[in-house]
Every structure is written in structure tokens, then in C-alpha cells.
Design an enzyme around this catalytic site. Structure first.
Site, PDB file in Angstrom:
ATOM      1  N   HIS A   1      -3.421   2.017  -4.797  1.00  0.00           N
ATOM      2  CA  HIS A   1      -3.819   1.605  -6.152  1.00  0.00           C
ATOM      3  C   HIS A   1      -5.292   1.886  -6.436  1.00  0.00           C
ATOM      4  O   HIS A   1      -5.839   1.359  -7.399  1.00  0.00           O
ATOM      5  CB  HIS A   1      -3.508   0.116  -6.362  1.00  0.00           C
ATOM      6  CG  HIS A   1      -2.039  -0.140  -6.382  1.00  0.00           C
ATOM      7  ND1 HIS A   1      -1.274  -0.024  -7.514  1.00  0.00           N
ATOM      8  CD2 HIS A   1      -1.183  -0.451  -5.382  1.00  0.00           C
ATOM      9  CE1 HIS A   1      -0.005  -0.276  -7.232  1.00  0.00           C
ATOM     10  NE2 HIS A   1       0.074  -0.537  -5.937  1.00  0.00           N
TER      11      HIS A   1
ATOM     12  N   SER B   1      -1.596  -4.768  -5.307  1.00  0.00           N
ATOM     13  CA  SER B   1      -0.902  -4.446  -6.546  1.00  0.00           C
ATOM     14  C   SER B   1      -0.489  -5.649  -7.383  1.00  0.00           C
ATOM     15  O   SER B   1      -0.409  -5.565  -8.598  1.00  0.00           O
ATOM     16  CB  SER B   1       0.287  -3.566  -6.183  1.00  0.00           C
ATOM     17  OG  SER B   1       1.455  -4.034  -6.698  1.00  0.00           O
TER      18      SER B   1
ATOM     19  N   LYS C   1       0.524   7.289  -8.382  1.00  0.00           N
ATOM     20  CA  LYS C   1      -0.036   6.317  -9.324  1.00  0.00           C
ATOM     21  C   LYS C   1      -1.100   7.036 -10.171  1.00  0.00           C
ATOM     22  O   LYS C   1      -0.727   7.779 -11.070  1.00  0.00           O
ATOM     23  CB  LYS C   1      -0.516   5.099  -8.553  1.00  0.00           C
ATOM     24  CG  LYS C   1       0.661   4.483  -7.741  1.00  0.00           C
ATOM     25  CD  LYS C   1       0.384   3.157  -7.137  1.00  0.00           C
ATOM     26  CE  LYS C   1       1.391   2.731  -6.086  1.00  0.00           C
ATOM     27  NZ  LYS C   1       2.764   2.582  -6.540  1.00  0.00           N
TER      28      LYS C   1
HETATM   29  C1  PLP Z   1       0.055  -0.451  -1.661  1.00  0.00           C
HETATM   30  C2  PLP Z   1       1.155   0.558  -1.695  1.00  0.00           C
HETATM   31  N1  PLP Z   1       1.362   1.333  -0.628  1.00  0.00           N
HETATM   32  C3  PLP Z   1       2.332   2.259  -0.603  1.00  0.00           C
HETATM   33  C4  PLP Z   1       3.160   2.446  -1.689  1.00  0.00           C
HETATM   34  C5  PLP Z   1       4.266   3.442  -1.613  1.00  0.00           C
HETATM   35  O1  PLP Z   1       3.925   4.586  -2.330  1.00  0.00           O
HETATM   36  P1  PLP Z   1       5.058   5.509  -2.989  1.00  0.00           P
HETATM   37  O2  PLP Z   1       5.478   4.847  -4.259  1.00  0.00           O
HETATM   38  O3  PLP Z   1       4.384   6.817  -3.176  1.00  0.00           O
HETATM   39  O4  PLP Z   1       6.176   5.578  -1.999  1.00  0.00           O
HETATM   40  C6  PLP Z   1       2.955   1.677  -2.846  1.00  0.00           C
HETATM   41  C7  PLP Z   1       3.733   1.889  -4.071  1.00  0.00           C
HETATM   42  O5  PLP Z   1       4.742   1.514  -4.372  1.00  0.00           O
HETATM   43  C8  PLP Z   1       1.949   0.683  -2.839  1.00  0.00           C
HETATM   44  O6  PLP Z   1       1.763  -0.103  -3.898  1.00  0.00           O
END
Ligand code: PLP
Length: 407
Positions: free
Chosen positions: A227, A199, A257
């Protein structure tokens, strides 16, 4: 009287002194443009007079205000209910959950999928349920993976970012140590875990080489497609783009997302999902995903698969990357996330303020989120930005870059 409380004031002062205090800036809607407000603490926010172009959201396909997705959420709220009312294992397991899970499994090429209340819960729940003895983890993996490893109390070996050779040498070293200690491979369970798209760097994990290394050592591979889900082949992620469904044992992702909703998922074999339903505490002891969120994600996945939204996103990505690079900015990564790397943290702040004054929002990302000397602006276009939006964003970067002396 003795004080065994918490000195929160001092903590906040330390954050302020180190220029690390974060603040909330509300916005009127989640879309490619919106009215923002200054952080207002406990006061009601006052929206700015000018509308800003948002190049900072993970709503990559711009589906949060898509009529079809909104209708799906509305209909689920009306026919199923606004909340699941209980854990899935009690009475919170509805047809919209099943519909979503079937669609996810189809896209991800797996037997089944399971929805969690967030991607964070999916990562923590899955890693702790598996109880791996050793986890090999990319150094830039998401916090929810790191927290999952901690909570699972697994021995965690961190390998260099997106570096399959580093992973391989760590696997070999750890295998040698096990042999020297007289342990057979079957005595230990090994999990390799990586984000597919990172990210903050926009990099893409070398999944094929990771699978090669895993197979040499009999380890399992878990890929976090947070992502990537919805953006690659047939609405899948990088696993689908690379055709690695048979070699990646655990695919997870978020619905929050590109799928424009809320929640997380895990996709894999029948046995994996049955184990998670029984052993993932973040699933068992948490209320089921809200039905409107499940229905919205399901519809968004359908749109991601069957519309031209992905094409539009990638066209905007190319336009923006080419424009920024031809101005002289350094843009990292190989995905829809475009980190414009400036270096110095103050320069990044000044550039972000400069584009903000021109009504374009892309945040400065500074240490400790990224290493010292690599401060950047994280630019994320959406499928619903039109050509003029991208040009306005580029113009803002040019003007702010010249003003700050970065160009
Ligand atoms: C790579 C990654 N994994 C997991 C998450 C967690 O997802 P969520 O926002 O649905 O809790 C995120 C997001 O923030 C993320 O960027």
C-alpha cells in the site's frame, strides 16, 4: 450410500446466519467513478442508472485509465504477447519483465528486483524460500504473510501492532529461550516481517525502530510495501521515505495498487534474487507475469516518479481527512487510507448504505476483518479525484452521518 462430500449449503447458511456472507458487485470500469451492479450470482449483472464516486479503490494514483499506462499495456500485448506462455525459467522471461525489474530496483535502491504473478505469491514464495526458523510478525500483517509463515512451517511470534517495544521484548524473550536451550544465534535464522502501510487501519509501521531492534539481534527485516509503493519519495515506499534501503534486507510489494496493474515484486540483494529464482516455488512453478501487466506497471512507476500524481493524492488525503474530522468523525491512521471508525457493526453498515444512496462508495469493514467494536468505513481517495469529488464525498458523509444519528 455413505457421503464423504462437503456440505457447502450448510456452510453458506452459516455465513448468512452470522451476517458474514460476501458477494460480488461488478462495476463497468476501474476509475474514480463508475456504474455498479447489485450482486447477481450467475446472472448477468445489471448496472445501476446512477454513476457512483469511488472512494474504495487501491488504485491510489488513478493510473488504471491513464493513457500512457494503457498504451504501454497495448504495445506490450502487440509486440511481446498477451501472456508469458510459460514460467520465467522456461520461455516466459521477456524484455518487459527485465525493464520492470530494473525500474523497481532503481526506485527501491536495491541490486535487483524480481516480479511475481501477484503480491500474494511474492509473500508466500519469499517466506517459504527463506525457510526462516522464527518469524516475528505484526499482529495485523496481511493474510499472504500469515500464509507464507504457515507454509514455511516457521515458529511465528506475533507482536503488537506497530509496537517496536513489543517487538523488542519478544525478540529478547525468544533470545533468552534460545540461550537457555544452549543454542548460538547463528544456529537459527530470524525474520521480522511487517506491512509498511496497513490496509485496514491506515497506520504506518515504525520501520526505523524495527530496524534498530532487528540489528540488536541480528535478525533480517522484510517490509511489505503493497500500500506504499509509488506513493512516497521518488515513487518508492515508506522504506524510501525513511532512507532505510541499507537496513531492510527484503522489500516486497504489489503492482496491483498504485501501479495500476497486476503482479507482485521483491527487491533486494543479488543473492536474494538468485535464491528466489531458484527456490521460490510460487515463482518457479507459476507462469511469468503477463507482459502487458509488466509493461503497465513499469509505465505507472515512471508516472509515479515523474508526475504530480503523488502530490495530488496527498492533497486529496489532507482535504478529506480534515473535512471528516472537522465534522466530528474519528479518522485513524497516518497514510492515504482513511478508516472512519464508527464502532458498532450495524452503524457502519447503515453509514455505508447512507453514503451509497448518495452515490459515494466506501465499504463498511466489520468483524472478523477488524476487531469487534471497531467497525469502520475504509475511505481511500485517489489522485484523479478533483476538488468537487472530494466535496461530494464529504457532503455524503455529512448527510448520511446526520441521518443515522452518528453526527
Ligand atoms: C499488504 C498486502 N500484501 C500483499 C497483498 C497481495 O497483493 P496482490 O493483490 O498483488 O496479490 C495485498 C493485497 O491484497 C496487501 O494488501
Amino acid at each position: 450410500m455413505a457421503d464423504r462430500g462437503f456440505d457447502l449449503k450448510a456452510r453458506i447458511e452459516t455465513l448468512e446466519a452470522n451476517d458474514l456472507k460476501r458477494a460480488l458487485s461488478p462495476v463497468d470500469r476501474v476509475a474514480e467513478r463508475g456504474y455498479f451492479a447489485e450482486p447477481s450470482g450467475s446472472e448477468l449483472p445489471v448496472l445501476e442508472a446512477a454513476e457512483a464516486l469511488v472512494f474504495a479503490s487501491n488504485n491510489y494514483l488513478g493510473l488504471t485509465d491513464d493513457q500512457r499506462v494503457q498504451d504501454a499495456a497495448r504495445q506490450a500485448a502487440a509486440t511481446v504477447g498477451t501472456g508469458a506462455g510459460a514460467s520465467r525459467l522456461v520461455t516466459g522471461d521477456t524484455m518487459v519483465h527485465r525493464d520492470l525489474e530494473r525500474a523497481l530496483a532503481e526506485v527501491k535502491g536495491t541490486d535487483r528486483a524480481l516480479a511475481f504473478s501477484s503480491g500474494y505469491a511474492a509473500n508466500v514464495g519469499t517466506i517459504t524460500a527463506l525457510e526462516p526458523d522464527v518469524v516475528f510478525s505484526d499482529e495485523l500483517n496481511h493474510a499472504s504473510i500469515i500464509d507464507g509463515c504457515r507454509l514455511a512451517d516457521a515458529e511465528t511470534v506475533v507482536y503488537d501492532h506497530c509496537d517496536a517495544a513489543s517487538l523488542r521484548s519478544n525478540l529478547e524473550e525468544r533470545a533468552d529461550r534460545a540461550t537457555q536451550a544452549g543454542r548460538e544465534p547463528a544456529d537459527e535464522s530470524w525474520l521480522i516481517v511487517t506491512d509498511s502501510v496497513f490496509s485496514m487501519d491506515g497506520t504506518v509501521a515504525p520501520l526505523r525502530a524495527i530496524c534498530d531492534a532487528a540489528e540488536e539481534h541480528g535478525a533480517w527485516v522484510m517490509v511489505d510495501e503493497a500500500h506504499a509503493t509509488g506513493l512516497y519519495a521518488n515513487g518508492g515506499g515508506v522504506v524510501q521515505a525513511e532512507g532505510l534501503e541499507e537496513r531492510v534486507q527484503i522489500q516486497m510489494g504489489t503492482l496491483s495498487k498504485a501501479l495500476a496493474s497486476q503482479g507482485g515484486y521483491v527487491a533486494g540483494s543479488d543473492e536474494l534474487i538468485e535464491c528466489l529464482i531458484n527456490d521460490a516455488r510460487a515463482f518457479v512453478f507459476s507462469t511469468g507475469l503477463a507482459p502487458p501487466a509488466a509493461a503497465a506497471a513499469s509505465e505507472a512507476l515512471h508516472v509515479a516518479r515523474h508526475s504530480d500524481a503523488r502530490e495530488k493524492l496527498w492533497a486529496n488525503v489532507t482535504h478529506l481527512r480534515d473535512g471528516l474530522e472537522s465534522m466530528g468523525f474519528e479518522v485513524w491512521g497516518d497514510s492515504q487510507i482513511l478508516p472512519v471508525v464508527v464502532g458498532d457493526r450495524m452503524d457502519a453498515m447503515t453509514l455505508a448504505e447512507g453514503i451509497c444512496e448518495r452515490d459515494v462508495v466506501a465499504p463498511a469493514i466489520r468483524p472478523p476483518t477488524v476487531p469487534e467494536g471497531t467497525s469502520r468505513l475504509r475511505v481511500a481517495p485517489m489522485a484523479t479525484h478533483d476538488r468537487d469529488d472530494v466535496i461530494d464525498c464529504l457532503e455524503a458523509f455529512r448527510a448520511a452521518g446526520e441521518e443515522t444519528g452518528l453526527l
